[in-house]
Design an enzyme around this catalytic site. Structure first.
Site, short mmCIF file in Angstrom:
data_model
loop_
_atom_site.label_atom_id
_atom_site.label_comp_id
_atom_site.label_asym_id
_atom_site.label_seq_id
_atom_site.Cartn_x
_atom_site.Cartn_y
_atom_site.Cartn_z
N GLN A 1 1.89 13.51 4.11
CA GLN A 1 0.96 12.63 4.85
C GLN A 1 1.48 11.20 4.92
O GLN A 1 1.31 10.50 5.91
CB GLN A 1 -0.40 12.62 4.15
CG GLN A 1 -1.47 11.80 4.85
CD GLN A 1 -1.64 10.40 4.30
OE1 GLN A 1 -1.30 10.14 3.14
NE2 GLN A 1 -2.17 9.49 5.10
N ARG B 1 -11.13 17.42 2.64
CA ARG B 1 -10.35 16.72 1.61
C ARG B 1 -10.14 17.69 0.45
O ARG B 1 -11.11 18.28 -0.05
CB ARG B 1 -11.09 15.47 1.11
CG ARG B 1 -10.30 14.67 0.12
CD ARG B 1 -9.16 13.91 0.75
NE ARG B 1 -9.64 12.76 1.52
CZ ARG B 1 -8.91 12.16 2.47
NH1 ARG B 1 -7.73 12.63 2.76
NH2 ARG B 1 -9.38 11.14 3.12
N CYS C 1 -2.51 10.91 10.67
CA CYS C 1 -1.60 11.83 9.99
C CYS C 1 -1.83 13.29 10.39
O CYS C 1 -0.89 14.01 10.75
CB CYS C 1 -1.73 11.67 8.48
SG CYS C 1 -3.42 11.50 7.93
N ARG D 1 -5.34 3.39 18.98
CA ARG D 1 -4.83 4.74 19.31
C ARG D 1 -5.41 5.31 20.61
O ARG D 1 -4.74 6.08 21.28
CB ARG D 1 -5.16 5.71 18.17
CG ARG D 1 -4.33 5.47 16.92
CD ARG D 1 -4.69 6.45 15.85
NE ARG D 1 -3.96 6.20 14.60
CZ ARG D 1 -4.45 6.50 13.41
NH1 ARG D 1 -5.66 7.04 13.29
NH2 ARG D 1 -3.75 6.24 12.33
N SER E 1 -1.71 -9.26 -3.64
CA SER E 1 -0.37 -8.66 -3.90
C SER E 1 0.72 -9.72 -3.91
O SER E 1 1.88 -9.42 -4.21
CB SER E 1 -0.05 -7.65 -2.80
OG SER E 1 -1.01 -6.64 -2.78
N GLY F 1 0.85 -1.21 0.00
CA GLY F 1 0.00 0.00 0.00
C GLY F 1 0.88 1.25 0.00
O GLY F 1 2.10 1.16 0.08
N ALA F 2 0.23 2.42 -0.07
CA ALA F 2 0.99 3.68 -0.14
C ALA F 2 1.85 3.86 1.11
O ALA F 2 3.04 4.19 1.02
CB ALA F 2 0.02 4.85 -0.31
N VAL F 3 1.28 3.61 2.31
CA VAL F 3 2.06 3.78 3.54
C VAL F 3 3.10 2.67 3.67
O VAL F 3 4.26 2.94 3.99
CB VAL F 3 1.12 3.81 4.77
CG1 VAL F 3 1.92 3.79 6.07
CG2 VAL F 3 0.21 5.04 4.72
N HIS G 1 -0.62 17.00 3.56
CA HIS G 1 -1.71 17.69 4.24
C HIS G 1 -1.25 19.09 4.67
O HIS G 1 -0.05 19.29 4.96
CB HIS G 1 -2.10 16.96 5.52
CG HIS G 1 -2.84 15.68 5.36
ND1 HIS G 1 -3.32 15.20 4.15
CD2 HIS G 1 -3.16 14.76 6.30
CE1 HIS G 1 -3.92 14.03 4.35
NE2 HIS G 1 -3.85 13.72 5.64
C1 2RA Z 1 -7.31 10.51 5.80
N1 2RA Z 1 -6.05 10.41 7.87
O1 2RA Z 1 -6.52 11.39 5.42
C2 2RA Z 1 -7.08 9.75 7.08
C3 2RA Z 1 -6.77 8.31 6.87
N2 2RA Z 1 -5.47 8.11 6.40
O2 2RA Z 1 -8.33 10.19 5.16
#
Ligand code: 2RA
Length: 335
Positions: A314, A234, A128, A99, A40, A12-14, A241
């Site tokens: 991010q 978003r 993030c 968390r 994968s 994945g990206a992370v 971010h």
């Molecule tokens: C987001 N932080 O940016 C949340 C999940 N990665 O949508």
């Protein structure tokens, strides 16, 4: 000492960023195991000149490992956490699963590294937008207690993973080509548009992303009295971010003192060029470690408040880098 490391969700990206950072930062590896879902398996990921195969994530794969870096969704983290801890590994989990669990430290190394010593096998990586915020707030809070924070986030498409990034690119092309476009990852068009964060909205009319920022920041600062108002948005940006932050202190905070604190702060890079009107931008934060902070100014409407603006990658500091830094701290302290 060297350590046997596994990455869950390595494609994945992370997860990809975690693997990249383990190499770039020369983490003391004895071995590296890349685990991902069946779809994968068969892929290989380049690491230090080798092609490392992606293996299927199964309970049997979690053995002879010292550190597991988790880059999967919360349900998979919850499913594998016990197996990981019982296999004797430390689980550094980037998902939201643990968390707010009082038995699991929630750590940003520049802020509350000391909490790491309380781990019982699991360490949670904050969300993030929380990580980027607390890296900038902590150097100020240490000097003059923060009473209230008002944040608006400008969150990149990467928050929805590689699929979110490709949706932004695809839709942009479709719009520029005057073609019909579809929304598959986000509920609304992300190209040339922005929308309030699409996570679930609670009875308090806050979305999950906003609640994460409130309750995680309070945990990391060990201060449940900290008042936070937040709107998560978003925006059509690929992987960094940004956040507009208003900070109210218990007492006046001189601008010069704030600038001095931030320019000396670990994990912060000041971008404060008033002459050229050049301040933090996602395009300059992307691919970099530090959180870019700028536009620091007195709040003209309140005599003990400051405003600032930040941008941070991010996928990097907002997720993978913070997790790898936790692993480095654990390795440095012998786990
Ligand atoms: C987001 N932080 O940016 C949340 C999940 N990665 O949508």
């Amino acid at each position: 000492d060297t350590y046997r490391v596994a990455v869950l969700g390595a494609t994945g990206a992370v997860g990809t960023e975690m693997v990249h950072l383990l190499e770039q930062r020369r983490f003391p590896l004895a071995s590296l195991k890349l685990l991902a879902s069946e779809r994968s398996v068969g892929r290989q990921i380049a690491f230090a000149g080798e092609a490392v195969p992606v293996e299927p994530l199964t309970p049997g794969a979690i053995k002879d490992i010292d550190i597991v870096l988790g880059a999967t969704e919360a349900d998979l983290s919850r499913q594998y956490a016990r197996t990981i801890v019982e296999a004797g590994a430390v689980f550094i989990d980037n998902s939201s699963a643990f968390r707010l669990d009082p038995d699991v430290p929630l750590v940003v190394p520049e802020v509350n590294l000391a909490d790491l010593k309380h781990h019982a096998g699991i360490v949670a990586n904050p969300n993030c937008s929380t990580i980027l915020l607390v890296v900038a707030l902590w150097p100020l809070h240490r000097r003059h207690a923060i009473r209230r924070v008002v944040v608006s986030t400008y969150q990149a498409a990467s928050g929805a993973g590689a699929a979110g990034m490709s949706e932004l690119l695809r839709q942009s092309r479709q719009i520029l080509a005057d073609e019909e476009f579809t929304c598959e990852v986000f509920p609304h068009p992300i190209a040339f548009n922005l929308f309030p964060h699409d996570s679930a909205i609670g009875a308090d009319h806050y979305c999950a992303e906003e609640r994460k920022l409130i309750y995680e920041t309070r945990r990391i600062f060990h201060d449940d009295t900290l008042r936070i108002a937040v709107t998560c948005v978003r925006v059509p940006v690929l992987r960094a971010h940004s956040e507009a932050v208003n900070i109210e202190f218990a007492e006046p905070f001189a601008l010069e003192e704030a600038l001095a604190a931030l320019s000396a702060a670990p994990g912060v890079h000041l971008v404060e060029d008033w002459q050229r009107n050049h301040f933090p931008m996602p395009i300059e934060a992307s691919g970099k470690d530090p959180v870019l902070v700028g536009r620091i100014r007195q709040d003209l409407s309140c005599d003990h408040a400051l405003d600032l603006w930040l941008s941070g990658d991010q996928l990097r500091k907002g997720a993978a880098l913070n997790a790898v830094q936790i692993a480095e701290a654990l390795a440095g302290g012998g786990l």
